[in-house]
Design an enzyme around this catalytic site. Structure first.
Site, PDB file in Angstrom:
ATOM      1  N   GLY A  56       0.880  -1.164   0.000  1.00 23.06           N
ATOM      2  CA  GLY A  56       0.000   0.000   0.000  1.00 23.06           C
ATOM      3  C   GLY A  56       0.908   1.202   0.000  1.00 23.06           C
ATOM      4  O   GLY A  56       1.571   1.482   0.990  1.00 23.06           O
ATOM      5  N   THR A  57       1.000   1.958  -1.056  1.00 24.39           N
ATOM      6  CA  THR A  57       2.250   2.619  -1.399  1.00 24.39           C
ATOM      7  C   THR A  57       2.040   3.866  -2.223  1.00 24.39           C
ATOM      8  O   THR A  57       0.913   4.215  -2.574  1.00 24.39           O
ATOM      9  CB  THR A  57       3.104   1.617  -2.202  1.00 24.39           C
ATOM     10  OG1 THR A  57       4.388   2.151  -2.417  1.00 24.39           O
ATOM     11  CG2 THR A  57       2.482   1.338  -3.549  1.00 24.39           C
ATOM     12  N   THR A  58       3.143   4.503  -2.560  1.00 25.44           N
ATOM     13  CA  THR A  58       3.148   5.553  -3.578  1.00 25.44           C
ATOM     14  C   THR A  58       4.300   5.278  -4.541  1.00 25.44           C
ATOM     15  O   THR A  58       5.455   5.163  -4.120  1.00 25.44           O
ATOM     16  CB  THR A  58       3.330   6.944  -2.954  1.00 25.44           C
ATOM     17  OG1 THR A  58       2.311   7.167  -1.988  1.00 25.44           O
ATOM     18  CG2 THR A  58       3.239   8.025  -4.031  1.00 25.44           C
TER      19      THR A  58
END
Length: 210
Positions: free
Chosen positions: A9-11
């Site tokens: 769950g990231t950018t």
């Protein structure tokens, strides 16, 4: 897929710049509300001229990376020339239709220049000058909208990527634990050294890793 599956769950960020592309990401992996890992690789070299960022389920991401590294290598041996970035994006989009819980950015440099593609979970792929994928992408895109310039050089673009990741990190609790940045240009794939990223963060007034 269970709710507690290990996810990046990231950018992640991809930018087309003057002489190549920049790929960047944070390093946090989550399992529900738990921060499961803080040194996750999310920017991968697929070949000397192509890289990929990953967001989604970690197991699917690792499988996709290994598979595409192999397929691109076989292609290059058979054809005697590098795979184009567009061909790689098309191929990966087709693989994604088999049911991978991922959001990807594919970027690279070929004889037509630099290219960046976002690839969704249904296999759709879109080329753009810049893009962001993951839970913090809305915040990163806002920063990119303000700072992106198509003719940016490598040095300026790395700072823009770090600034955009920092914007996401401040607002998205699934983003954090440091940054990864790679540059792909005429001379191939280059992972930006961690010490350089730390120095840039200090100069920009950004805390590292959090």
């Amino acid at each position: 897929m269970t709710e507690d599956a290990l996810k990046t769950g990231t950018t992640t960020i991809g930018m087309k710049i003057k002489d190549g592309v920049i790929l960047a990401s944070d390093q946090r992996a989550t399992m529900g509300n738990l921060i499961a890992h803080s040194h996750v690789q999310k920017v991968y070299k697929l070949s000397d001229n192509i890289g990929m960022t990953i967001a989604g389920v970690v197991g699917d991401a690792q499988l996709m990376v290994r598979y595409m590294q192999s397929e691109i290598s076989i292609y290059q041996m058979k054809k005697g020339s590098p795979m184009s970035v567009s061909a790689a994006a098309t191929y990966i989009g087709g693989v994604m239709r088999n049911g991978f819980y991922l959001g990807l950015i594919v970027g690279g440099y070929d004889k037509t220049g630099g290219h960046v593609f976002s690839i969704d979970g249904a296999g759709g792929y879109i080329e753009d000058n810049y893009t962001s994928v993951g839970s913090g992408s809305l915040f990163a895109l806002g920063a990119l909208e303000a700072a992106y310039k198509p003719e940016m050089g490598k040095d300026e673009a790395i700072d823009v990527a770090i600034t955009a990741l920092n914007s996401a990190r401040k607002r998205d609790n699934c983003t954090g634990d440091g940054f990864l940045v790679s540059y792909i240009g005429p001379d191939g794939y280059e992972s930006i050294d961690l010490d350089e990223i730390k120095d840039r963060c200090e100069r920009l007034g950004i805390n590292f890793p959090n």
